[in-house]
Design an enzyme around this catalytic site. Structure first.
Site, PDB file in Angstrom:
ATOM      1  N   CYS A 122      -7.934  -2.673   0.203  1.00 25.85           N
ATOM      2  CA  CYS A 122      -7.574  -3.619  -0.861  1.00 25.85           C
ATOM      3  C   CYS A 122      -7.615  -5.056  -0.352  1.00 25.85           C
ATOM      4  O   CYS A 122      -8.679  -5.609  -0.160  1.00 25.85           O
ATOM      5  CB  CYS A 122      -6.220  -3.241  -1.457  1.00 25.85           C
ATOM      6  SG  CYS A 122      -5.912  -4.020  -3.076  1.00 25.85           S
ATOM      7  N   HIS A 226      -6.896   2.194  -2.838  1.00 27.96           N
ATOM      8  CA  HIS A 226      -5.901   2.575  -1.832  1.00 27.96           C
ATOM      9  C   HIS A 226      -6.020   4.061  -1.500  1.00 27.96           C
ATOM     10  O   HIS A 226      -5.426   4.906  -2.167  1.00 27.96           O
ATOM     11  CB  HIS A 226      -4.484   2.279  -2.348  1.00 27.96           C
ATOM     12  CG  HIS A 226      -4.121   0.829  -2.340  1.00 27.96           C
ATOM     13  ND1 HIS A 226      -3.353   0.262  -1.342  1.00 27.96           N
ATOM     14  CD2 HIS A 226      -4.438  -0.165  -3.197  1.00 27.96           C
ATOM     15  CE1 HIS A 226      -3.203  -1.033  -1.594  1.00 27.96           C
ATOM     16  NE2 HIS A 226      -3.851  -1.316  -2.705  1.00 27.96           N
ATOM     17  N   GLU A 228      -4.632   5.662   0.789  1.00 28.47           N
ATOM     18  CA  GLU A 228      -3.334   6.209   1.199  1.00 28.47           C
ATOM     19  C   GLU A 228      -2.489   6.658   0.010  1.00 28.47           C
ATOM     20  O   GLU A 228      -1.519   7.401   0.176  1.00 28.47           O
ATOM     21  CB  GLU A 228      -2.561   5.172   2.039  1.00 28.47           C
ATOM     22  CG  GLU A 228      -1.903   4.054   1.270  1.00 28.47           C
ATOM     23  CD  GLU A 228      -2.835   2.904   0.896  1.00 28.47           C
ATOM     24  OE1 GLU A 228      -2.342   1.845   0.483  1.00 28.47           O
ATOM     25  OE2 GLU A 228      -4.074   3.081   0.996  1.00 28.47           O
TER      26      GLU A 228
END
Length: 256
Positions: A122, A226, A228
């Protein structure tokens, strides 16, 4: 097991200037999800602290961190300061974090110089682009009319859209071909791509760049979403191959 040590760039929480106690105290932190993402494939995450500021003491350098660690993940977070790419903020709330930018650019340069891989998430993608001579949209919806909504403050990481992987790119080799669902938590994005980089994914609705990679000897890659936050039960792409590719590059750099 000789685990890889992966640096994670720190997020900054600056003093507000109104507190009477410790008015110059700055906090550094990383998101749990980013650390856990790195740990999911057996690597040890290490937050890389700021090496400047009023409280800094000693002679430790960013070069030493780059030599000690095996790779670097550029964290998400605050906007990039427009002055970093030669512009003035269009609005006060888009002024970004100049101090963090200077710290992060030094990190990218040091890890590149040490031959260690760098992966951006990001803001990390935006910072990498700027660090190599690119520019950003300070606000996509303002500067790119007709663009889709890339950030929904209420939905946050549950705001999704699709991305197209561009053929004959490394990303297209790592992930299944075609169009994939990803999360979207950004209002800034790449305007002018940095020299020596290629686009690896775009938003099909508006052409916003969603993934980039360096084309030279340096291993530098980044995605706008993202990984994660990605949970397979939500129908998003499994990003595990991206992490494994980064960690393989880190292990190769260690053995070089």
């Amino acid at each position: 097991m000789d685990r890889l040590k992966i640096g994670i760039s720190a997020c900054f929480f600056h003093p507000d200037g109104e507190r009477q106690a410790a008015p110059s105290k700055t906090l550094l932190w990383i998101e749990q999800s980013t650390a856990h993402w790195v740990m999911s494939e057996g690597a040890l995450p290490v937050m890389v602290p700021s090496l400047n500021g009023a409280t800094f003491r000693g002679d430790i350098t960013v070069r030493e961190y780059a030599q000690w660690l095996d790779g670097l993940v550029m964290h998400g977070g605050a906007d990039v300061w427009p002055g970093t790419y030669g512009e003035q903020p269009l609005r006060p709330e888009w002024r970004g974090d100049r101090i963090r930018d200077e710290n992060d650019i030094a990190l990218v340069q040091a890890f590149r110089a040490a031959g260690k891989p760098v992966f951006g998430i990001c803001r990390g993608l935006q910072l990498i682009n700027v660090a190599h001579g690119g520019t950003l949209y300070q606000d996509i919806s303002t500067q790119k009319p007709g663009a889709r909504r890339h950030r929904d403050a209420e939905a946050y990481d549950l705001n999704f859209h699709e991305v197209d992987l561009l053929p004959r790119t490394r990303l297209a080799q790592l992930l299944p071909p075609g169009r994939h669902k990803v999360n979207s938590v950004h209002h800034q994005g790449v305007k002018d791509l940095a020299p020596a980089f290629v686009v690896e994914a775009v938003s099909p609705d508006d052409g916003v760049i969603e993934a980039i990679r360096h084309t030279g000897d340096a291993w530098v890659a980044a995605v706008q979403w993202h990984p994660e936050f990605h949970r397979p039960e939500l129908g998003v792409i499994d990003d595990t191959p991206l992490l494994r590719d980064f960690l393989e590059a880190a292990r190769a750099a260690r053995c070089a």
